[in-house]
Design an enzyme around this catalytic site. Sequence first.
Site, PDB file in Angstrom:
ATOM      1  CE  LYS A  55       0.703   3.754 -22.415  1.00 39.69           C
ATOM      2  NZ  LYS A  55       0.303   2.934 -23.567  1.00 39.69           N
ATOM      3  CB  SER A 311       7.969   4.341 -19.980  1.00 38.08           C
ATOM      4  OG  SER A 311       7.759   3.249 -19.110  1.00 38.08           O
TER       5      SER A 311
END
Length: 326
Positions: A55, A311
């Site tokens: 992110k 992720s």
Amino acid sequence: MSETLPSFEDVRAAAERLSGRILRTPLLRHPLLDEITGATVLVKPEPLQRTGSFKLRGATNAALMLDAAARRGGIVTHSSGNHGQACAAAAHMLGMKATIAMPTDAPSIKVAATKRWGAEVVAFDRHSVDRDALAENLAAERGATIIPPFDHPHVIAGQGTVALELIEDAATLGLVPDAVAICTGGGGLTAGCVLALEALAPKAEVWAVEPEGWDDTKRSLEAGRRVANGVTGSNLCDSLLSKQPGALTFAINHRHLAGGAVVTEAEVFRAMRFAFEHLKIVVEPGGAVALAAVLAGKVAVRGGVVGVVISGGNVDPAVFARALAA
């Protein structure tokens, strides 16, 4: 659609903009992973990224695109944790204020990490509060700019640098991915990766992987339009609990994705434990779903080269203990 879809050139520009501000995470391999899958598996480990997830790429790219006046007003977002941490870190990096609206049930490790970057955290109830409206109100009160978690062209372009690096590093090994499995919530990471893969590995099948009960992207692909979640699945994969795919992300993803794969809690825990024991990385449940799908044979890769994006790694210690004990 009010905003223009980002392009591969935007991903390339984001990579240049982010150079020196984020980590270029390595590719990991393990012979047992190849043995289990019958494939050549290339793992992209974003838990090793600053703030512990991919992110930071999109948040930093979007923050860097703000002009001087907007930077003075600071940024606002809503997030269960990883995007909030990323926005807080990006704001800290650029000397800006950040206000992050976080669900009351967000993992405490993510709330604490967000506050450590100097951000103001505003708690809200995940099931009763309209998070977009809340973010708009907070931004209006503070004269700030909203950086959404996924449905934003600059965020999508920043996330696409994950696949750009994966493809470039695979090429140094003489490899081109035949398939790539990506953890999917709102679809920002997936959409950014699609832009890079369309340009650099157009024959690669791209799979959106989601947790059981939160498979809105899979069902949207099958319906040919955006379909919302019934919000009935467990909250284990807290980073992937978007109510439906984004308008921008789905516009990109539906044109290229090979399909969606859905994994169970048991498969997620197995992947978390595999990553810890063999890859030596700590992975959060939402960050493990792509690896879970490949280990479970839900993304067919036998005989080929498969990229797996892990992720994020911001897992609550109690949840991680459950994974190791499963």
